[in-house]
Design a protein around this motif. Structure first.
Motif, PDB file in Angstrom:
ATOM      1  N   PRO A  72     -22.835   8.153  18.479  1.00 13.40           N
ATOM      2  CA  PRO A  72     -23.897   7.173  18.313  1.00 13.40           C
ATOM      3  C   PRO A  72     -23.608   6.269  17.131  1.00 13.40           C
ATOM      4  CG  PRO A  72     -24.761   9.380  18.580  1.00 13.40           C
ATOM      5  CD  PRO A  72     -23.279   9.503  18.385  1.00 13.40           C
ATOM      6  N   THR A  73     -23.972   5.000  17.247  1.00  6.68           N
ATOM      7  CA  THR A  73     -23.674   4.037  16.193  1.00  6.68           C
ATOM      8  C   THR A  73     -24.445   4.332  14.919  1.00  6.68           C
ATOM      9  OG1 THR A  73     -25.400   2.596  17.075  1.00  6.68           O
ATOM     10  CG2 THR A  73     -23.147   2.224  17.838  1.00  6.68           C
ATOM     11  N   THR A  74     -25.502   5.144  15.027  1.00  9.97           N
ATOM     12  CA  THR A  74     -26.291   5.454  13.839  1.00  9.97           C
ATOM     13  C   THR A  74     -25.838   6.740  13.167  1.00  9.97           C
ATOM     14  OG1 THR A  74     -27.884   6.633  15.229  1.00  9.97           O
ATOM     15  CG2 THR A  74     -28.330   4.309  14.761  1.00  9.97           C
ATOM     16  N   ALA A  75     -24.764   7.337  13.654  1.00 10.14           N
ATOM     17  CA  ALA A  75     -24.345   8.623  13.122  1.00 10.14           C
ATOM     18  C   ALA A  75     -23.893   8.486  11.677  1.00 10.14           C
ATOM     19  CB  ALA A  75     -23.201   9.197  13.959  1.00 10.14           C
ATOM     20  N   ALA A  76     -24.343   9.400  10.815  1.00 10.57           N
ATOM     21  CA  ALA A  76     -23.898   9.434   9.440  1.00 10.57           C
ATOM     22  C   ALA A  76     -22.597  10.197   9.350  1.00 10.57           C
ATOM     23  CB  ALA A  76     -24.979  10.119   8.577  1.00 10.57           C
ATOM     24  N   ASP A 283     -25.606  13.323  13.643  1.00 10.33           N
ATOM     25  CA  ASP A 283     -25.191  13.811  12.334  1.00 10.33           C
ATOM     26  C   ASP A 283     -25.855  12.979  11.246  1.00 10.33           C
ATOM     27  OD1 ASP A 283     -23.142  15.587  13.532  1.00 10.33           O
ATOM     28  OD2 ASP A 283     -22.212  13.674  14.055  1.00 10.33           O
ATOM     29  N   PRO A 284     -26.542  13.565  10.281  1.00  6.97           N
ATOM     30  CA  PRO A 284     -26.703  15.014  10.148  1.00  6.97           C
ATOM     31  C   PRO A 284     -27.688  15.552  11.181  1.00  6.97           C
ATOM     32  CG  PRO A 284     -28.000  13.902   8.495  1.00  6.97           C
ATOM     33  CD  PRO A 284     -27.222  12.831   9.199  1.00  6.97           C
ATOM     34  N   PRO A 304     -27.314  20.795   6.883  1.00  8.88           N
ATOM     35  CA  PRO A 304     -26.203  20.091   6.230  1.00  8.88           C
ATOM     36  C   PRO A 304     -24.852  20.648   6.654  1.00  8.88           C
ATOM     37  CG  PRO A 304     -27.342  21.536   4.682  1.00  8.88           C
ATOM     38  CD  PRO A 304     -28.190  21.478   5.912  1.00  8.88           C
ATOM     39  N   GLY A 305     -23.954  19.741   7.020  1.00  3.89           N
ATOM     40  CA  GLY A 305     -22.607  20.148   7.400  1.00  3.89           C
ATOM     41  C   GLY A 305     -22.443  20.527   8.853  1.00  3.89           C
ATOM     42  N   VAL A 306     -23.535  20.601   9.616  1.00  2.00           N
ATOM     43  CA  VAL A 306     -23.433  20.962  11.030  1.00  2.00           C
ATOM     44  C   VAL A 306     -23.284  19.681  11.845  1.00  2.00           C
ATOM     45  CG1 VAL A 306     -24.536  22.110  12.986  1.00  2.00           C
ATOM     46  CG2 VAL A 306     -24.821  23.035  10.673  1.00  2.00           C
ATOM     47  N   LYS A 307     -22.083  19.448  12.324  1.00  2.20           N
ATOM     48  CA  LYS A 307     -21.766  18.243  13.103  1.00  2.20           C
ATOM     49  C   LYS A 307     -21.701  18.602  14.579  1.00  2.20           C
ATOM     50  CE  LYS A 307     -18.224  14.684  13.724  1.00  2.20           C
ATOM     51  NZ  LYS A 307     -16.883  14.208  13.322  1.00  2.20           N
ATOM     52  N   LYS A 327     -17.302  20.418  16.577  1.00  3.97           N
ATOM     53  CA  LYS A 327     -17.307  19.347  15.581  1.00  3.97           C
ATOM     54  C   LYS A 327     -15.999  18.571  15.531  1.00  3.97           C
ATOM     55  CE  LYS A 327     -16.005  22.420  11.739  1.00  3.97           C
ATOM     56  NZ  LYS A 327     -16.452  23.002  10.457  1.00  3.97           N
ATOM     57  N   GLU A 328     -14.906  19.226  15.879  1.00  4.07           N
ATOM     58  CA  GLU A 328     -13.610  18.555  15.871  1.00  4.07           C
ATOM     59  C   GLU A 328     -13.268  17.933  17.224  1.00  4.07           C
ATOM     60  OE1 GLU A 328     -12.074  18.144  13.140  1.00  4.07           O
ATOM     61  OE2 GLU A 328     -13.284  19.519  11.920  1.00  4.07           O
TER      62      GLU A 328
END
Length: 376
Positions: A72-76, A283-284, A304-307, A327-328
């Motif tokens: 998504p374009t809004t993903a951090a 994300d997040p 936090p940290g869960v992608k 996540k990868e």
């Protein structure tokens, strides 16, 4: 014959889908691997391989776009975590109390003989419903994950005569995994024999709802009978009432709208005491308890940290949550444990990676409402 995967190291696209095929998982199944670690696999027996013939590139016109929801374009930017043979990446969030409202519906009824009988009892099956979490690969393989040992067990491929491209899953109290395919078709698979697949008669696109995250949720703490709850996976990450939250009537399989949720990229899980939760990305990502009567947000817990990455799912088991994320985007999911009930008593909800590389890319997770509500 079942093949067991043991992890020695340490939920309609990501929610339930991703862009890459289950290359690693398929190779594992094809060579009959029975030992799995973060570094490799040990082959012992032979099993049939499956191929991801229903890739996301061919599904974009059949529901929410998988590619769009993956990135998504809004993903951090994701928070990176280091991994080792003994995964120990731990983050914490402050423990918070969760309010739970329950109805007073009874789970008992009196038979003609005067004996009080429990409604919706949990069956005694060859594949138990109360000792683990059922997980689904992108290529329609049904597995089981055991939270206490972090082992994975292959139950078998689903034989439903459909292109093996799956989206999400929920597991009922009778021992059936309800699997939604990427083309929005819904099928019931017997967890004790995955070759037994049936069409329950669910009609897709009711109320304009395409793919959706789903889970079975008990009616209340007193009424254990359950039904599917779903959240429309419409590609809108978050906002004020941006998606549809609904349930499915157990008898007619008609969609029953409950209200609007604030998350359109989310999976669903439920509990045996009648609570409903969303795992929302991208994300997040966050854990969200929702009012299952309205879809309104009750409480948000940051992760936090869960992608979410190339596919994601989650489930509640024994008082805690388990998040399955690729996540990868490498076709092997990692498992992150949230000590939601602060069972260790340290005052925080520890968030820790407990499995670095599962032997499959998990796009659906289902836990029966027969599963325990407290640590075992």
């Amino acid at each position: 014959m079942r093949t067991t995967y043991v992890l020695l190291a340490a939920v309609l696209l990501p929610a339930c889908n991703g862009s890459a095929g289950d290359t690693t998982a398929d190779t594992s199944a094809g060579t009959g691997i029975t030992g799995v670690t973060g570094q490799g696999l040990t082959s012992t027996t032979s099993a049939a391989s499956d191929s991801d013939s229903g890739g996301p590139s061919s599904e974009g016109s059949e529901g929410a776009s998988e590619t769009a929801s993956e990135t998504p374009t809004t993903a951090a930017p994701p928070t990176s975590t280091s991994t080792t043979d003994e995964p120990s990446t731990t983050t914490t969030t402050e423990a918070t109390s969760t309010s739970t409202s329950t109805s007073t519906a009874t789970t008992e009824q009196t038979s003609t003989t005067g004996v009080v009988e429990e409604k919706c009892p949990c069956p005694d099956l060859e594949v138990p419903l109360d000792d683990g979490i059922f997980v689904l690969s992108k290529t329609a393989q049904l597995w089981k994950y055991f939270p206490q040992t972090h082992d994975f067990e292959l139950l078998g491929p689903a034989d439903c005569g459909l292109a093996p491209s799956t989206f999400s899953m929920g597991v009922d109290r009778e021992g059936f995994a309800w699997v939604q395919y990427s083309d929005m078709k819904l099928r019931k698979i017997d967890v004790t024999d995955t070759t037994q697949c049936s069409d329950p008669g669910f009609v897709p696109m009711q109320n304009g709802i395409e793919n959706f995250g789903m889970a079975f949720v008990s009616n209340s703490a007193d009424d254990k009978c359950d039904r599917i709850y779903g959240n429309h996976y419409n590609g809108v990450a978050n906002g004020d009432m941006v998606s549809e939250f609904f349930s499915v009537d157990p008898e007619t399989l008609a969609v029953e709208p409950h209200g609007l949720s604030d998350y359109g990229l989310a999976e669903v899980t439920g509990t045996g005491d009648g609570r409903a939760f969303l795992f929302a990305g991208p994300d997040p990502s966050v854990l969200v308890e929702v009012d299952k009567a309205t879809g309104a947000t009750i409480e948000v817990t940051p992760l936090p940290g869960v992608k979410t990455g190339g596919g994601f799912a989650f489930a509640f088991f024994g008082g805690d949550f388990y998040f399955f994320t690729d996540k990868e985007s490498d076709s092997t999911s990692e498992v992150t444990h949230l000590d939601y009930d602060d069972s260790d008593g340290n005052g925080v909800q520890d968030l820790k990676v407990v499995v670095e590389d599962a032997p499959l890319r998990i796009v659906g997770a289902g836990v029966s409402t027969c599963a325990p509500l407290i640590p075992q």
